[in-house]
Design a protein around this motif. Structure first.
Motif, short mmCIF file in Angstrom:
data_model
loop_
_atom_site.label_atom_id
_atom_site.label_comp_id
_atom_site.label_asym_id
_atom_site.label_seq_id
_atom_site.Cartn_x
_atom_site.Cartn_y
_atom_site.Cartn_z
N SER A 75 36.41 62.50 76.00
CA SER A 75 34.98 62.86 75.38
C SER A 75 34.01 62.24 76.55
O SER A 75 34.50 61.46 77.29
N ILE B 70 28.51 76.18 76.01
CA ILE B 70 29.59 75.02 75.38
C ILE B 70 30.54 75.90 75.11
O ILE B 70 30.68 76.74 74.39
N MET C 185 29.96 65.33 73.99
CA MET C 185 30.97 66.13 74.09
C MET C 185 32.34 65.54 73.48
O MET C 185 32.89 64.56 74.25
N GLY D 120 31.61 69.70 83.07
CA GLY D 120 31.08 68.63 82.31
C GLY D 120 31.58 67.20 82.93
O GLY D 120 30.72 66.33 82.80
N SER E 46 33.86 74.60 72.54
CA SER E 46 34.39 73.47 71.65
C SER E 46 35.82 73.63 71.39
O SER E 46 36.24 73.54 70.32
N VAL F 236 35.24 71.03 75.97
CA VAL F 236 36.07 69.92 75.44
C VAL F 236 37.43 70.58 75.10
O VAL F 236 37.44 71.88 74.60
#
Length: 443
Positions: free
Chosen positions: A182, A97, A195, A169, A99, A131
């Motif tokens: 998102s 991940i 996310m 994603g 962020s 993200v």
């Protein structure tokens, strides 16, 4: 309204759910690459601030930019990123991940080059989810450096971002929010990732700078409720990930870092039975809890920026037996990676000392500049100013590392100094943490 998508990865598992959308009550299928109820290994990082080497010649303009910066090791951005991704591959993590703040200032070239690196990670079997952060989209500060000049370079739009990172994603999302970038992802049958795109970037170009603060729209909060209902219906754990902080992580530095109207976000997450979140943005390693309006507790885990001393990242493990998560931070060993690559760069081969010195000097110089130019300190001796700058630098390093600061000669001087933002920051960062900022176990 929630929008459901079929995951494009090979179908290893299917389980049923009823769509929340009133437009369709038919049974949908969600697939997850990891089909068994087994332990899950997740590596989480933030604020990579990747800067493509092709955007600088290392000349005068770039060196001046580095000197005026906030301590990011931008000159070694490519090497730090490569060292980190090598760790991910070695650990054979199920999930990676990132962020937010994937790039330095949203340079399109940096996004594209980072995406190529992430594609190599996915080839080893690790699922990657990203993200955006406040630096990544519609950033008018996107620059390249040639000799003594900073020159504008292409940035990316929201559509560009989701296209560049489509494989990380977006194409496999169970659901995408209509009001932001998102999305809801299902890396396994028992753990889903919420996310959240908390960045604000629509007016960046008009205002001439990226917006530091972040938030979620009312529509996105409604979407979170629908995602929570989906997770509950399917008996899965939901992990929220965002760039901006869910709660304050420093009593002085909070404006622009804690998400706007954070109580509403806390209430939305706790209502969905989420008891911790992953965030970044403030660059420190810090863990703090907050309470919802009805008294439920949620813990916000902020991982140290990968681009900033001491370059930590998070290891998050889900226990299928206990149905709990354990978080443990880890310092990236850049020296070991450098030795393995056979580089002759002395800074990389002795990175710990080099990194300590450059980050210490960054804090010291900024403090000394303030002490030397402010009328409030005109009666202080040069020796006292040096002691105070040393304390500021040491406390600053400890705050970013998430540890208690060492004792230093300038602390008493700061305690009796005139009121200022710098004094407040030094005093706030002198307080030892009440709990570990490197370790967490979910309820």
């Amino acid at each position: 309204m929630i929008r459901l998508f079929k995951i494009a990865t090979p179908i290893l598992l299917s389980f049923s759910l009823v769509a929340c959308s009133s437009a369709s009550e038919e049974t949908k299928k969600i697939t997850a690459p990891i089909e068994k109820d087994r332990d899950l290994s997740i590596i989480e990082t933030t604020d990579v601030h990747y800067f493509a080497p092709s955007l600088t010649d290392g000349g005068q303009a770039f060196q001046k930019y580095l000197a005026a910066g906030d301590g990011k090791q931008l000159a070694y951005s490519d090497e730090i990123t490569n060292a980190f991704l090598a760790d991910v591959e070695t650990k054979k993590a199920d999930v990676l991940i990132i962020s937010g703040d994937l790039t330095n200032n949203g340079e399109k070239t940096s996004h594209e080059e980072l995406a190529k690196k992430l594609a190599q990670v996915e080839k080893t079997g690790t699922q990657v989810f990203v993200v955006p952060g406040n630096h990544d989209i519609n950033n008018p500060w996107a620059r390249k450096f040639e000799k003594d000049k900073q020159l504008p370079t292409d940035t990316v739009s929201p559509a560009d971002f989701s296209k560049i990172y489509n494989h990380f994603g977006y194409e496999d999302a169970i659901s995408e929010d209509d009001f932001s970038l998102s999305y809801l992802a299902a890396p396994s049958s028992k753990v889903w990732l919420l996310m959240l795109d908390t960045a604000i970037y629509k007016t960046n170009m008009q205002q001439g700078s990226p917006t530091t603060e972040g938030g979620l729209t009312a529509g996105t909060l409604d979407w979170i409720k629908e995602c929570s209902a989906l997770a509950k219906k399917n008996g899965v754990k939901l992990v929220p990930v965002m760039h901006h902080n869910l709660t304050d992580h420093n009593d002085v530095i909070q404006k622009g870092y804690t998400i706007n109207y954070n109580q509403q976000v806390i209430d939305a997450l706790t209502a969905g039975n989420m008891n911790f979140s992953l965030s970044g943005h403030i660059h420190t390693q810090n863990i703090r809890s907050a309470k919802s309006s009805d008294g439920k507790e949620i813990t916000d885990i902020v991982t140290n920026a990968l681009s900033v001393y001491p370059h930590k990242y998070g290891n998050l493990t889900y226990s299928a037996k206990n149905k709990t998560f354990t978080y443990q931070s880890q310092k990236l060993d850049i020296e070991a990676w450098a030795k393995e690559t056979g580089t002759s760069d002395k800074n990389l081969l002795n990175f710990d000392a080099y990194d300590y010195e450059t980050f210490y000097n960054s804090g010291y110089d900024k403090a000394m500049m303030d002490l030397m130019t402010s009328e409030s300190y005109k009666n202080y001796s040069q020796t006292d100013k040096e002691k105070m700058a040393d304390t500021m630098a040491l406390n600053n390093m400890a705050f970013f590392a998430g540890i208690a600061p060492p004792k230093s000669a300038g602390m008493d001087l700061w305690g009796s100094a005139p009121n200022s933002f710098l004094k407040d920051y030094v005093l706030s960062s002198s307080v030892p943490p009440k709990q570990s900022n490197d370790y967490y176990v979910s309820p």
